[in-house]
Design an enzyme around this catalytic site. Structure first.
Site, PDB file in Angstrom:
ATOM      1  N   TRP A 170       0.838  -1.214   0.000  1.00 22.53           N
ATOM      2  CA  TRP A 170       0.000   0.000   0.000  1.00 22.53           C
ATOM      3  C   TRP A 170       0.864   1.252   0.000  1.00 22.53           C
ATOM      4  O   TRP A 170       1.503   1.566   1.007  1.00 22.53           O
ATOM      5  CB  TRP A 170      -0.921   0.016   1.222  1.00 22.53           C
ATOM      6  CG  TRP A 170      -1.879  -1.130   1.200  1.00 22.53           C
ATOM      7  CD1 TRP A 170      -3.097  -1.172   0.586  1.00 22.53           C
ATOM      8  CD2 TRP A 170      -1.689  -2.414   1.809  1.00 22.53           C
ATOM      9  NE1 TRP A 170      -3.682  -2.402   0.773  1.00 22.53           N
ATOM     10  CE2 TRP A 170      -2.838  -3.182   1.518  1.00 22.53           C
ATOM     11  CE3 TRP A 170      -0.662  -3.001   2.557  1.00 22.53           C
ATOM     12  CZ2 TRP A 170      -2.988  -4.502   1.955  1.00 22.53           C
ATOM     13  CZ3 TRP A 170      -0.821  -4.314   2.998  1.00 22.53           C
ATOM     14  CH2 TRP A 170      -1.965  -5.042   2.696  1.00 22.53           C
TER      15      TRP A 170
ATOM     16  N   HIS B 151      -7.439   1.318   2.590  1.00 20.13           N
ATOM     17  CA  HIS B 151      -8.553   0.388   2.351  1.00 20.13           C
ATOM     18  C   HIS B 151      -9.613   0.679   3.416  1.00 20.13           C
ATOM     19  O   HIS B 151      -9.379   1.489   4.315  1.00 20.13           O
ATOM     20  CB  HIS B 151      -8.105  -1.076   2.403  1.00 20.13           C
ATOM     21  CG  HIS B 151      -7.060  -1.370   3.454  1.00 20.13           C
ATOM     22  ND1 HIS B 151      -6.154  -2.404   3.340  1.00 20.13           N
ATOM     23  CD2 HIS B 151      -6.758  -0.759   4.623  1.00 20.13           C
ATOM     24  CE1 HIS B 151      -5.366  -2.409   4.406  1.00 20.13           C
ATOM     25  NE2 HIS B 151      -5.696  -1.434   5.194  1.00 20.13           N
TER      26      HIS B 151
ATOM     27  N   ARG C 229      -4.364   6.286  -2.218  1.00 17.85           N
ATOM     28  CA  ARG C 229      -3.038   5.710  -2.421  1.00 17.85           C
ATOM     29  C   ARG C 229      -2.093   6.792  -2.937  1.00 17.85           C
ATOM     30  O   ARG C 229      -2.500   7.670  -3.713  1.00 17.85           O
ATOM     31  CB  ARG C 229      -3.088   4.570  -3.462  1.00 17.85           C
ATOM     32  CG  ARG C 229      -3.973   3.398  -3.080  1.00 17.85           C
ATOM     33  CD  ARG C 229      -3.336   2.477  -2.066  1.00 17.85           C
ATOM     34  NE  ARG C 229      -4.327   1.547  -1.477  1.00 17.85           N
ATOM     35  CZ  ARG C 229      -4.683   0.390  -2.021  1.00 17.85           C
ATOM     36  NH1 ARG C 229      -4.128  -0.013  -3.150  1.00 17.85           N
ATOM     37  NH2 ARG C 229      -5.576  -0.373  -1.432  1.00 17.85           N
TER      38      ARG C 229
ATOM     39  N   GLN D  58     -13.870   1.613  -2.588  1.00 12.95           N
ATOM     40  CA  GLN D  58     -13.737   0.214  -2.268  1.00 12.95           C
ATOM     41  C   GLN D  58     -14.987  -0.219  -1.518  1.00 12.95           C
ATOM     42  O   GLN D  58     -15.652   0.589  -0.868  1.00 12.95           O
ATOM     43  CB  GLN D  58     -12.521   0.049  -1.350  1.00 12.95           C
ATOM     44  CG  GLN D  58     -11.813  -1.254  -1.541  1.00 12.95           C
ATOM     45  CD  GLN D  58     -10.630  -1.403  -0.601  1.00 12.95           C
ATOM     46  OE1 GLN D  58     -10.657  -0.925   0.524  1.00 12.95           O
ATOM     47  NE2 GLN D  58      -9.615  -2.077  -1.085  1.00 12.95           N
TER      48      GLN D  58
ATOM     49  N   VAL E 112      -5.673 -12.184   6.258  1.00 12.97           N
ATOM     50  CA  VAL E 112      -6.493 -13.398   6.082  1.00 12.97           C
ATOM     51  C   VAL E 112      -5.601 -14.629   5.952  1.00 12.97           C
ATOM     52  O   VAL E 112      -4.435 -14.538   5.569  1.00 12.97           O
ATOM     53  CB  VAL E 112      -7.407 -13.303   4.835  1.00 12.97           C
ATOM     54  CG1 VAL E 112      -8.516 -12.296   5.059  1.00 12.97           C
ATOM     55  CG2 VAL E 112      -6.600 -12.963   3.592  1.00 12.97           C
TER      56      VAL E 112
ATOM     57  N   ALA F  91     -13.760 -12.419   5.040  1.00 16.92           N
ATOM     58  CA  ALA F  91     -13.777 -11.010   4.642  1.00 16.92           C
ATOM     59  C   ALA F  91     -13.432 -10.927   3.163  1.00 16.92           C
ATOM     60  O   ALA F  91     -12.822 -11.842   2.611  1.00 16.92           O
ATOM     61  CB  ALA F  91     -12.778 -10.204   5.466  1.00 16.92           C
TER      62      ALA F  91
HETATM   63  C1  2NL Z   1      -8.615  -6.458  -2.314  1.00 18.83           C
HETATM   64  C2  2NL Z   1      -8.639  -7.408  -1.188  1.00 18.83           C
HETATM   65  C3  2NL Z   1      -9.452  -7.800   0.988  1.00 18.83           C
HETATM   66  C4  2NL Z   1     -10.077  -8.049   3.260  1.00 18.83           C
HETATM   67  C5  2NL Z   1      -9.945  -7.257   2.144  1.00 18.83           C
HETATM   68  C6  2NL Z   1     -10.340  -7.878   5.686  1.00 18.83           C
HETATM   69  C7  2NL Z   1     -10.687  -7.031   6.708  1.00 18.83           C
HETATM   70  C8  2NL Z   1     -10.511  -7.479   7.986  1.00 18.83           C
HETATM   71  C9  2NL Z   1      -9.993  -8.703   8.227  1.00 18.83           C
HETATM   72  C10 2NL Z   1      -9.672  -9.466   7.167  1.00 18.83           C
HETATM   73 CL1  2NL Z   1     -10.900  -6.482   9.274  1.00 18.83          CL
HETATM   74  N1  2NL Z   1      -9.853  -9.076   5.927  1.00 18.83           N
HETATM   75  N2  2NL Z   1     -10.520  -7.450   4.407  1.00 18.83           N
HETATM   76  C11 2NL Z   1      -9.745  -9.388   3.180  1.00 18.83           C
HETATM   77  C12 2NL Z   1      -9.252  -9.903   1.997  1.00 18.83           C
HETATM   78  C13 2NL Z   1      -9.109  -9.116   0.890  1.00 18.83           C
HETATM   79  O1  2NL Z   1      -9.337  -6.947  -0.091  1.00 18.83           O
HETATM   80  O2  2NL Z   1      -8.079  -6.742  -3.333  1.00 18.83           O
HETATM   81  N3  2NL Z   1      -9.247  -5.292  -2.165  1.00 18.83           N
HETATM   82  C14 2NL Z   1      -9.303  -4.302  -3.165  1.00 18.83           C
END
Ligand code: 2NL
Length: 346
Positions: free
Chosen positions: A156, A177, A203, A217, A260, A314
Site C-alpha cells: 500500500w 482500504h 493511495r 472500495q 487473512v 472477509a
Molecule cells: C482487495 C482485497 C481484501 C479483506 C480485504 C479484511 C478485513 C478485515 C480482516 C480481514 Cl478487518 N480481511 N478485508 C480481506 C481480503 C481481501 O481486499 O483486493 N481489495 C481491493
C-alpha cells in the site's frame, strides 16, 4: 347638455383611437374619467340643473362613462396584444420551437455500482457502515497484521498526514482500504457480524489510465460461530451472479493478504465473451474482481474475539473496475474529472 356629452364622446374616442402606447392610455383615463377629468366634472355639475333635465342628462352621462371605460379596456387589450406581436416579430423568439429538454440529473457510475452491491448484500443480511477517511496507523495497518517496517507495507503506497506525536512518529494517514473500519466495528460489537463498508480510499500513486490516488472500495465481513470457506464461496458466488448475470461462473485461486489465512482472489467468467477470451478479459476468459479470505486468527484476537470460538470471512474490491469492464471505460481518471461529456453517458 346632451350636445356637450356628444362632443366629449367623439373627442374622447377620437383621441383614444390615435393612441398607440399603453402608457398614454393612463393620461387619457385621467383626463376624462379621473377625479378631475372632464366627464367627472360634468357629472358633478349636474346638481345645478333643473330636476327634469338633471335626470335625463345624468343617465346619458353615466352611459357615456361606462362607454368610455369599455373603450379604454378594449384599447388596452388591443395594444397589449399588438405589443406582444411586435415583440415576437422583432425578437428572435420563436414560440413554435419545441422547448429545451429539462436537464435531468443522474447517478454517477460509481454510485450506481455501489448501490447495486449494497442492495445485493443487504438482501443477504449485511448492514452497511461508513468510517473515517483519515485513520490511525494502528487501524489501517497494525491491527491488520501489517507491522511497522514489515515488507507487507509495500503493498500500500500510503499518503501520510503531516502530524507528529510526542514520540516523533507520524501515526496518521489517509486510509488505504476500508478495513480499518472493520476493526473499529469489531471492537464495538460482538458476533454474529455481517457488515459491508463502502467508501473512498487513498493511495500515493502516480495516476495513469488504471491508477487513481482516490478510488472507491467495498469490503465485507462476516464473523460468527462456524463460519467457513464454504460460506465465503457461497456468498461471493451469489453476489457475482446477482451483479453480473445469473449464468456467471466463479473461480477462486490462492492469494496473499496479511489479514487473512487462507487468502484468495475471485474471478468471474468473462460476461462479454462468456469465457472464450476477448479484449475485455485480455484473452483470459476470466476477470478478477475481488480479494477475500478467512479472517486471520491474530486479527480476531486483537479485537478480543476468541478464534477457537469465532471464525469469519472477509473480502474487498475496488468499485471502479466494475463499470470500467461493463461499459468498456479505458481510463479510471475519467471517473473523477467531472467532465459532463463522460458523465452524461450513464
Ligand atoms: C482487495 C482485497 C481484501 C479483506 C480485504 C479484511 C478485513 C478485515 C480482516 C480481514 Cl478487518 N480481511 N478485508 C480481506 C481480503 C481481501 O481486499 O483486493 N481489495 C481491493
Amino acid at each position: 347638455m346632451i350636445t356637450t356629452l356628444e362632443e366629449i364622446k367623439s373627442r374622447a374616442l377620437d383621441e383614444l383611437r390615435n393612441l398607440n402606447e399603453l402608457k398614454e392610455l393612463e393620461s387619457w383615463r385621467v383626463g376624462y374619467l379621473g377625479r378631475k377629468g372632464t366627464l367627472t366634472q360634468l357629472l358633478r355639475g349636474l346638481s345645478s340643473l333643473p330636476i327634469e333635465e338633471r335626470r335625463e342628462a345624468g343617465a346619458a352621462a353615466n352611459k357615456l362613462k361606462s362607454l368610455l371605460e369599455q373603450a379604454l379596456a378594449d384599447k388596452q387589450e388591443l395594444l397589449r396584444k399588438a405589443g406582444l406581436d411586435k415583440l415576437l416579430q422583432q425578437s428572435s423568439l420563436d414560440v413554435t420551437l419545441p422547448g429545451r429538454p429539462a436537464q435531468l440529473g443522474r447517478l454517477h457510475p460509481t454510485t450506481r455500482i455501489l448501490r447495486q452491491a449494497g442492495t445485493i448484500f443487504s438482501a443477504m443480511g449485511f448492514e452497511a457502515v461508513e468510517g473515517p477517511e483519515v485513520e490511525w496507523d494502528y487501524y489501517n495497518f497494525e491491527a491488520l497484521n501489517i507491522p511497522q517496517d514489515h515488507p507487507a507495507r509495500d503493498m500500500w503506497a500510503t499518503l501520510w498526514i503531516d502530524y507528529q506525536n510526542e514520540e516523533g512518529e507520524r501515526p496518521m494517514l489517509l486510509r488505504t482500504h476500508t478495513s480499518p473500519m472493520q476493526i473499529r466495528f469489531m471492537e464495538r460489537r460482538q458476533p454474529p457480524i455481517r457488515v459491508i463498508m463502502p467508501g473512498k480510499v487513498y493511495r500515493y500513486e502516480a495516476t495513469d489510465a488504471t491508477h487513481e490516488s482516490m478510488f472507491y472500495q467495498i469490503e465485507g465481513l462476516a464473523v460468527d460461530k462456524g463460519i467457513s470457506m464454504a460460506h465465503l464461496k457461497g456468498t461471493l458466488y451469489e453476489f457475482a451472479r446477482r451483479l453480473f448475470g445469473l449464468d456467471r461462473k466463479v473461480r477462486f485461486r490462492c492469494d496473499y493478504f496479511p489479514f487473512v489465512e487462507p487468502g484468495v482472489d475471485m474471478a468471474i467468467d468473462c460476461f462479454i465473451c462468456q469465457g472464450n477470451g476477448c479484449r475485455v478479459c485480455g484473452g483470459e476468459g476470466w476477470i478478477e474482481i475481488l480479494g477475500a479470505g478467512m479472517v486471520h486468527p491474530d486479527v480476531l484476537r486483537r479485537v478480543d474475539y476468541d478464534p477457537e470460538i469465532y471464525t469469519g470471512f472477509a473480502f474487498g474490491m475496488g468499485l471502479e473496475r466494475i463499470p470500467m469492464l461493463k461499459y468498456g471505460i479505458d481510463d479510471i481518471r475519467l471517473f473523477y474529472s467531472n467532465d459532463l461529456r463522460f458523465l452524461e453517458q450513464f
